[in-house]
Write a protein that holds these residues in place. Structure first.
Motif, short mmCIF file in Angstrom:
data_model
loop_
_atom_site.label_atom_id
_atom_site.label_comp_id
_atom_site.label_asym_id
_atom_site.label_seq_id
_atom_site.Cartn_x
_atom_site.Cartn_y
_atom_site.Cartn_z
N GLY A 172 -23.77 -20.65 -37.26
CA GLY A 172 -24.52 -22.08 -37.19
C GLY A 172 -25.40 -21.69 -36.20
N GLY A 173 -25.85 -23.16 -35.21
CA GLY A 173 -26.38 -22.74 -34.15
C GLY A 173 -28.14 -23.14 -34.19
N ALA A 174 -28.34 -22.82 -33.21
CA ALA A 174 -30.04 -22.89 -33.19
C ALA A 174 -30.72 -22.25 -34.20
CB ALA A 174 -30.77 -23.33 -32.32
N LYS A 175 -30.81 -21.09 -33.90
CA LYS A 175 -31.89 -20.26 -35.03
C LYS A 175 -30.99 -19.14 -35.40
CE LYS A 175 -34.74 -20.06 -30.82
NZ LYS A 175 -35.66 -18.66 -29.83
N ASP A 196 -31.77 -15.56 -33.84
CA ASP A 196 -30.47 -15.24 -33.13
C ASP A 196 -29.36 -14.49 -33.55
OD1 ASP A 196 -30.88 -15.83 -31.02
OD2 ASP A 196 -30.48 -18.03 -30.35
N LYS A 197 -28.85 -15.23 -35.14
CA LYS A 197 -27.47 -14.96 -35.74
C LYS A 197 -27.89 -13.77 -36.93
CE LYS A 197 -24.94 -17.40 -33.83
NZ LYS A 197 -25.21 -18.77 -33.48
N ILE A 198 -29.29 -13.05 -37.76
CA ILE A 198 -29.81 -12.57 -38.70
C ILE A 198 -28.94 -11.26 -39.00
CG2 ILE A 198 -31.85 -11.81 -37.54
CD1 ILE A 198 -31.87 -12.24 -41.20
N GLY A 229 -24.97 -23.86 -41.28
CA GLY A 229 -25.36 -24.84 -40.41
C GLY A 229 -25.94 -25.08 -39.26
N GLY A 230 -26.41 -26.08 -38.75
CA GLY A 230 -27.13 -26.04 -37.18
C GLY A 230 -28.37 -26.09 -37.59
N GLY A 231 -28.83 -26.09 -36.87
CA GLY A 231 -30.63 -25.82 -36.62
C GLY A 231 -31.56 -24.86 -37.79
N MET A 232 -30.24 -23.94 -37.99
CA MET A 232 -31.16 -22.87 -38.92
C MET A 232 -31.27 -23.57 -40.72
SD MET A 232 -28.64 -20.07 -39.24
CE MET A 232 -27.22 -19.56 -38.13
N MET A 283 -35.57 -35.87 -37.53
CA MET A 283 -34.90 -34.73 -37.66
C MET A 283 -33.22 -34.58 -38.24
SD MET A 283 -35.16 -34.40 -33.62
CE MET A 283 -36.34 -34.77 -33.58
N GLY A 284 -33.39 -33.75 -38.23
CA GLY A 284 -31.41 -33.33 -39.05
C GLY A 284 -30.70 -32.58 -37.95
N LEU A 285 -29.69 -33.99 -37.34
CA LEU A 285 -28.93 -33.31 -36.48
C LEU A 285 -27.20 -32.62 -36.14
CD1 LEU A 285 -30.25 -34.77 -32.82
CD2 LEU A 285 -31.34 -32.76 -34.00
N ASP A 286 -27.60 -33.06 -37.74
CA ASP A 286 -25.97 -32.78 -38.40
C ASP A 286 -25.71 -32.74 -39.35
OD1 ASP A 286 -22.85 -32.75 -37.53
OD2 ASP A 286 -22.43 -34.52 -37.09
N MET A 288 -22.22 -26.97 -36.48
CA MET A 288 -23.18 -27.27 -37.33
C MET A 288 -23.80 -28.43 -36.84
SD MET A 288 -21.60 -26.00 -39.81
CE MET A 288 -21.73 -24.49 -38.98
N GLY A 289 -24.04 -28.61 -35.95
CA GLY A 289 -25.00 -30.16 -35.60
C GLY A 289 -24.84 -30.11 -33.98
N VAL A 290 -25.72 -30.77 -32.87
CA VAL A 290 -25.99 -31.42 -31.71
C VAL A 290 -24.28 -31.60 -31.22
CG1 VAL A 290 -27.05 -31.84 -29.94
CG2 VAL A 290 -28.17 -31.07 -32.28
N PHE A 291 -23.51 -30.92 -31.27
CA PHE A 291 -22.72 -31.36 -31.49
C PHE A 291 -21.76 -31.83 -29.58
CE2 PHE A 291 -19.65 -28.39 -28.77
CZ PHE A 291 -20.83 -27.58 -28.36
N GLU A 292 -22.93 -31.80 -29.02
CA GLU A 292 -22.78 -32.17 -27.44
C GLU A 292 -22.77 -33.35 -27.12
OE1 GLU A 292 -24.80 -29.57 -29.01
OE2 GLU A 292 -24.94 -27.27 -27.39
N MET A 293 -23.75 -33.96 -28.41
CA MET A 293 -23.78 -35.61 -28.05
C MET A 293 -22.58 -36.56 -29.70
SD MET A 293 -27.79 -35.87 -28.79
CE MET A 293 -29.38 -34.80 -27.01
N GLY A 326 -19.89 -19.88 -27.56
CA GLY A 326 -19.32 -20.38 -26.57
C GLY A 326 -19.41 -21.90 -27.43
N ASP A 327 -20.44 -22.56 -27.74
CA ASP A 327 -20.65 -23.36 -28.61
C ASP A 327 -18.81 -24.05 -29.12
OD1 ASP A 327 -22.12 -24.35 -26.99
OD2 ASP A 327 -23.99 -23.28 -28.38
N SER A 328 -18.40 -23.08 -30.03
CA SER A 328 -17.59 -22.86 -31.32
C SER A 328 -16.13 -23.35 -30.96
CB SER A 328 -17.21 -21.82 -32.41
OG SER A 328 -19.13 -21.55 -32.79
P1 AMP Z 1 -26.78 -21.12 -30.75
O1 AMP Z 1 -27.02 -20.78 -28.85
O2 AMP Z 1 -27.78 -20.11 -31.23
O3 AMP Z 1 -25.55 -20.68 -30.64
O4 AMP Z 1 -26.86 -22.86 -30.44
C1 AMP Z 1 -26.35 -23.72 -29.97
C2 AMP Z 1 -26.78 -24.86 -30.45
O5 AMP Z 1 -27.52 -25.56 -31.26
C3 AMP Z 1 -25.98 -26.92 -29.89
O6 AMP Z 1 -26.84 -26.89 -28.46
C4 AMP Z 1 -26.60 -27.49 -30.51
O7 AMP Z 1 -26.57 -28.28 -30.02
C5 AMP Z 1 -27.79 -26.70 -31.52
N1 AMP Z 1 -27.83 -27.40 -32.48
C6 AMP Z 1 -27.42 -27.33 -33.39
N2 AMP Z 1 -27.88 -27.70 -34.88
C7 AMP Z 1 -28.45 -28.45 -34.38
C8 AMP Z 1 -29.51 -28.88 -34.96
N3 AMP Z 1 -30.15 -29.46 -36.19
N4 AMP Z 1 -30.95 -29.25 -34.33
C9 AMP Z 1 -31.67 -28.66 -33.21
N5 AMP Z 1 -30.41 -28.44 -32.41
C10 AMP Z 1 -29.05 -27.89 -32.81
#
Ligand code: AMP
Length: 418
Positions: free
Chosen positions: A216-219, A222-224, A240-243, A313-316, A341-346, A375-377
């Protein structure tokens, strides 16, 4: 390779690279989370129990000058003392601690001031340079000085122990270069690095099927590398997540304002093709919790991930995806998780990440081996109070990612040879 459990430290001075780069409370200056200090305790206690003495060295933050009180390890002395259960000594200058090191007696602990007060530690010249050539020349000169700095640190001790997994992917003076000064029988990993390696190798080299990797995560960018390395090993790949949205758009879906790396669309399709060719099941979210803005108080709605309305925008991940992912995870025998899997900080967008954490705990309770990194997981596992319900929680975000990508880590290679 020397193993710490077989080594008798009686009468020996051990210089131990630890990762005491701990967060400090901005107001009180006290250590706000001592996880990293606790991580080194087994190693420190073994050396003391054997009748040896310990010289601890670490970095903290990114100081730009020497000294820099904001990044002084003096601030963590009391936290170290309460963890090791004894008074410790402190050396104000890590590169001039000869006398204190020489006078250290069996059972005593000396903590050196922040290694990064010296640019020799990282081997990266600081400051501005008139040209690329000038910078390259400064770097070359600094590399030579780095060897001298590392030899100085080595001169304090009989034995070198590396237990700083968080910096194992760095070729720094204290993590890698120093090892050249010790014979193979006098250098070793501490217990923390050992357990990290065992957990990662179990997943990389000895995984029981079905093996599910959850990325998961944003990009995507970073995970490729980790995804590519895992495609030869996993049966299931969960994205999952932003990617997510780079994959959805690449397949022709509507993603509204969701995060997307436009320059990675072809790469996303390539990953899907490779996965198909290797028989890996790829699970991409099918429904999402959308928001009308990137804000904890945003209005929310649910849609298919490939039908995200304009302006949203999809956030979770949403319920259908949570059910699918949870089922795949709970029936796995090996699970690797990196990235939310999403913007779990919110709170509004944290449900999917929590659901994944719980599914991993269920799989583990049924006998799976689960490894959590990044860190996030790790934060999500802790927030859901599941740290003792998974097999291993890694302490090194970047180091774990690089190892999982199949890279050689300089701090590991310096001792193990690969
Ligand atoms: P990373 O550092 O690449 O592992 O990304 C972690 C960050 O991705 C976290 O701060 C999340 O809030 C953010 N994130 C997860 N899902 C999404 C999403 N669907 N849209 C935007 N940001 C996201």
């Amino acid at each position: 390779m020397q193993l710490i459990e077989n080594f008798n430290f009686a009468g020996k001075k051990a210089i131990v690279r630890v990762d005491f780069n701990v967060p400090l409370n901005k107001e009180t200056g006290a250590v706000s989370d001592d996880t990293r200090i606790r991580g080194a305790l087994l190693t420190i206690k073994k050396i003391i129990a054997d009748g040896g003495s310990v010289i601890l060295m670490s970095h903290m933050g990114r100081p730009k000058q020497n000294p820099d009180p904001k990044f002084s390890l003096k601030q963590i002395i009391s936290a170290v003392e309460s963890n090791v259960g004894q008074k410790i000594q402190f050396a104000d200058d890590c590169a001039n601690a000869d006398t204190q090191a020489a006078e250290l007696k069996a059972g005593e602990i000396l903590l050196l001031e922040n290694l990064r007060f010296y640019e020799e530690e990282e081997g990266k010249p600081r400051g501005e340079f008139a040209s690329d050539e000038a910078k390259a020349a400064a770097k070359k000169e600094l590399k030579a000085k780095q060897k001298v700095f590392a030899s100085k640190l080595a001169s304090y001790a009989d034995v070198y122990v590396n237990d700083a997994f968080g910096t194992a992917h760095r070729a720094h003076a204290s993590t890698a270069v120093i090892a050249e000064n010790f014979s193979p029988e006098n250098k070793m990993f501490g217990f923390l690095i050992n357990s990290e390696l065992i957990a990662m190798d179990k997943v990389l080299k000895d995984a029981q099927a079905p093996f599910t990797a959850i990325m998961g995560g944003a990009k995507v960018s970073d995970k490729i590398m980790i995804i590519e390395n895992l495609l030869d090993r996993v049966q299931n790949l969960i994205i999952g997540g932003g990617m997510t949205y780079t994959f959805i758009k690449a397949q022709g879906g509507k993603i509204g304002n969701s995060l997307c790396e436009e320059d990675k669309l072809d790469l996303a399709l390539e990953i899907l093709e490779k996965a198909k060719a290797k028989g890996v099941n790829v699970y991409i979210p099918t429904d999402a919790v959308n928001a009308d803005k990137f804000d904890a108080a945003a209005n929310t709605d649910i849609s298919k991930t490939n039908e995200t309305p304009d302006g949203w925008m999809g956030l979770d991940i949403a319920d259908e995806t949570i059910a699918t992912f949870s089922d795949v995870i709970a029936n796995s025998k090996t699970v690797l998780w990196n990235g939310p899997m999403g913007v779990f900080e919110m709170d509004k967008f944290s449900k999917g990440t929590s659901a994944v954490a719980h599914a991993i705990a269920i799989a583990t309770s049924k006998g799976a081996f689960s490894l959590i990194g990044g860190g996030d997981s790790v934060a999500a596992i802790n927030k859901n109070k599941l740290a003792d319900k998974v097999s291993y929680v890694s302490t090194g975000g970047g180091a774990m990612l690089e190892y999982m990508e199949g890279k050689v880590l300089p701090g590991i290679e310096a001792i193990r040879g690969f």
